[in-house]
Design a protein around this motif. Structure first.
Motif, PDB file in Angstrom:
ATOM      1  N   GLN A 179     -27.006  22.204 -35.544  1.00  0.00           N
ATOM      2  CA  GLN A 179     -27.828  21.168 -36.177  1.00  0.00           C
ATOM      3  C   GLN A 179     -27.553  21.170 -37.682  1.00  0.00           C
ATOM      4  OE1 GLN A 179     -29.165  19.645 -33.652  1.00  0.00           O
ATOM      5  NE2 GLN A 179     -28.735  21.378 -32.300  1.00  0.00           N
ATOM      6  N   VAL A 185     -28.105  18.635 -41.371  1.00  0.00           N
ATOM      7  CA  VAL A 185     -28.637  17.436 -42.020  1.00  0.00           C
ATOM      8  C   VAL A 185     -27.519  16.800 -42.830  1.00  0.00           C
ATOM      9  CG1 VAL A 185     -30.375  16.490 -43.578  1.00  0.00           C
ATOM     10  CG2 VAL A 185     -30.925  18.475 -42.145  1.00  0.00           C
ATOM     11  N   CYS A 234     -38.933  15.827 -38.185  1.00  0.00           N
ATOM     12  CA  CYS A 234     -38.129  16.987 -37.787  1.00  0.00           C
ATOM     13  C   CYS A 234     -38.882  18.284 -38.065  1.00  0.00           C
ATOM     14  CB  CYS A 234     -36.795  16.993 -38.530  1.00  0.00           C
ATOM     15  SG  CYS A 234     -36.954  16.928 -40.337  1.00  0.00           S
ATOM     16  N   CYS A 277     -35.262  12.738 -35.086  1.00  0.00           N
ATOM     17  CA  CYS A 277     -34.871  12.054 -36.329  1.00  0.00           C
ATOM     18  C   CYS A 277     -34.671  10.560 -36.078  1.00  0.00           C
ATOM     19  CB  CYS A 277     -33.589  12.654 -36.878  1.00  0.00           C
ATOM     20  SG  CYS A 277     -33.020  11.853 -38.402  1.00  0.00           S
ATOM     21  N   ILE A 335     -29.526  13.926 -38.503  1.00  0.00           N
ATOM     22  CA  ILE A 335     -29.323  15.323 -38.092  1.00  0.00           C
ATOM     23  C   ILE A 335     -28.369  15.332 -36.916  1.00  0.00           C
ATOM     24  CG2 ILE A 335     -30.414  17.457 -37.342  1.00  0.00           C
ATOM     25  CD1 ILE A 335     -33.018  16.474 -38.539  1.00  0.00           C
TER      26      ILE A 335
END
Length: 263
Positions: free
Chosen positions: A197, A199, A224, A257, A262
């Motif tokens: 994961q 961003v 999130c 999200c 993400i």
């Protein structure tokens, strides 16, 4: 020329050479620099790219720093665990196994998602374009400029411009950090190789302003943050940040999200 003259000339040259050789030998012994045998063995264990990712001028300098105790045995980010293990053996110490890291570009502003203020025609160099009015043609001043300065400094061909933004090949990346130092927008960071994961945004603007610039930017909605079961993701300064030491790759943040920033 008589034979005696030839003999005398030969003796003079021979004696002169002998004296110079003796003087050089004495000088060499007097002024010789002792080299740590461990330094030589460490240098042989290092990969030899001389990329500077360790913070030193090259592998020779790093080997000297490790042998003197100035740098830890895992000081070579390129060699990773395999090289660190060899160096630790030379130094006679144990090493704590560290996870491989790779570079990650915090931007998802591809050509179809970001907006332009104008068309730029000039030198394709992010370092120079940061001084152009508006920091280049893209509406978002925080994202990837897309002119490839990071690509040119990567010694491992691990980063390329794809659809207007830089993308890292995780298999080729050695975490040398050269791209990180080159990026004027501080877009690139090291993340664990096993992390899933990320961003993909660096904007500090508020949600409504982000939407005016890019359809794939973080709007700081905190959804999130609310669904993360381990508290690994927090929104600070209008942007979500992941603490990889807490993240378990469950993917709940990515599912929630709304702008799919993400990955």
């Amino acid at each position: 020329m008589s034979i005696i003259g030839v003999i005398i000339a030969t003796l003079v040259v021979g004696i002169t050479g002998l004296i110079i050789g003796i003087l050089l030998g004495v000088a060499g012994e007097k002024f010789k620099v002792e080299v740590d045998e461990r330094e030589i063995r460490i240098r042989e264990a290092l990969p030899g790219y001389n990329c500077g990712g360790c913070g030193y001028a090259g592998c020779d300098a790093l080997a000297a720093a490790i042998s003197s105790g100035e740098k830890p045995v895992d000081g070579c980010p390129v060699g990773g665990a395999a090289v660190a293990e060899k160096v630790a053996e030379v130094m006679g110490v144990e090493i704590n196994e560290t996870e491989k890291q790779v570079a990650f570009v915090k931007c998802a502003g591809t050509c179809d998602k970001t907006k332009n203020k104008y068309n730029y025609y000039g030198i394709a160099d992010c370092r120079k374009i940061e001084y152009v009015p508006g920091r280049g043609e893209k509406q978002c001043i925080y994202g990837c400029m897309g002119y490839g300065s990071c690509v040119r400094v990567c010694p491992f061909d691990a980063i390329h411009i794809v659809d207007g933004i830089a993308l890292v090949d995780r298999e080729k990346c050695t975490a040398c950090s050269k791209c990180i130092a080159e990026c004027p927008n501080d877009l690139i960071e090291l993340v664990p190789y096993t992390s899933e994961q990320h961003v993909r945004c660096n904007s500090k603007d508020k949600g409504k302003d982000v939407k005016l610039s890019c359809s794939a930017g973080c709007i700081a909605c905190k959804l999130c943050e609310k669904v993360c079961p381990t508290g690994a993701i927090k929104v600070n300064d209008n942007i979500a940040h992941i603490d990889y030491s807490l993240c378990n790759n469950c993917g709940e943040c990515a599912k929630k999200c709304p702008v799919k920033v993400i990955s």
